[in-house]
Design an enzyme around this catalytic site. Structure first.
Site, short mmCIF file in Angstrom:
data_model
loop_
_atom_site.label_atom_id
_atom_site.label_comp_id
_atom_site.label_asym_id
_atom_site.label_seq_id
_atom_site.Cartn_x
_atom_site.Cartn_y
_atom_site.Cartn_z
N ASP A 96 -0.27 8.77 0.87
CA ASP A 96 -0.11 7.31 0.91
C ASP A 96 0.38 6.78 -0.44
OD1 ASP A 96 -0.50 4.49 1.07
OD2 ASP A 96 -2.07 4.79 2.57
N HIS B 33 1.77 6.12 3.96
CA HIS B 33 1.22 4.84 4.40
C HIS B 33 1.86 4.40 5.72
CE1 HIS B 33 -0.90 1.08 3.72
NE2 HIS B 33 0.20 0.44 4.04
#
Length: 231
Positions: free
Chosen positions: A169, A200
């Site tokens: 992420d 993400h």
């Protein structure tokens, strides 16, 4: 079936998108938005939950800044606008608005008394705080940004929380993930799944980092979690 609900607070009123299942009584789930407002992605999530037998409610949490935000992740201008909204957003006021939404959900005709919450991105952080600060019966957080700053709040957590973390992420670096995992992995109310290689928003349909297989796995885990905790 969808409708718009108006939720009253001491600070003013805001709207929420509501999707209803074919049969009630049913549990409710508050769907907590990303930084793009109550857009098609959020409405589709609500409609999908309704198809699974839940009353899904997505409140307009940007109403204090600009009501009715509905943008996508498909242009640079929209990303710029989304980050402006994110930077202007008051997290504590947002959690208060979610608490008001949960209270409104419990009072809705057809709701069986159980109310859960699920949030994505900014909503993932808000979902974590919803789990620690409100009476939501069960909560799911997808790739929450900034959770590492709030892990001490987990001591207040009394009901089940499921967390999905993308290992690559870009908004939650490895150090932050370590803080989250070290603090929360042994908490009796928290279940955490990490997704290797995922960035993400891997569950955002149409997004640049969407991964159908891992999104499907995460969503199946979320659905099973809600069915076991809100039934």
């Amino acid at each position: 079936m969808s409708e718009t609900l108006t939720i009253e607070t001491p600070d003013g009123a805001f709207s929420a998108y509501v999707a209803r299942p074919s049969a009630t009584p049913a549990p409710a789930i508050v769907v907590i938005q990303e930084i793009f407002g109550v857009n098609k992605v959020m409405r589709d999530i609500c409609d999908g939950l309704a198809a699974e037998g839940f009353i899904a409610i997505c409140p307009d949490l940007f109403w204090r800044i600009a009501p009715g935000i509905d943008i996508t992740d498909q242009s640079e201008a929209e990303w710029k606008k989304a980050f402006e909204l994110y930077n202007a957003f008051d997290v504590d006021a947002g959690v208060s608005d979610i608490a008001a939404t949960i209270a409104a959900a419990r009072a809705l005709p057809g709701v069986n008394g159980k109310v859960g919450a699920v949030g994505y991105c900014l909503g993932g952080l808000l979902a974590f705080l919803t789990a620690t600060r409100t009476d939501a019966d069960a909560t799911v957080a997808y790739y929450g940004v900034g959770v590492e700053k709030h892990v001490a709040e987990a001591e207040k957590l009394a009901r089940p929380l499921l967390m999905h973390i993308a290992e690559e992420d870009q908004f939650v670096p490895k150090e932050a993930q370590k803080v989250i995992l070290d603090a929360l992995k042994d908490h009796p109310q928290i279940e955490i799944h990490t997704y290797p290689g995922r960035d993400h928003a891997f569950a955002r349909v149409g997004g640049a980092h969407y991964d159908a297989a891992d999104a499907g796995q995460a969503n199946a885990r979320s659905l099973a979690f809600f069915k076991s905790n809100l039934g």
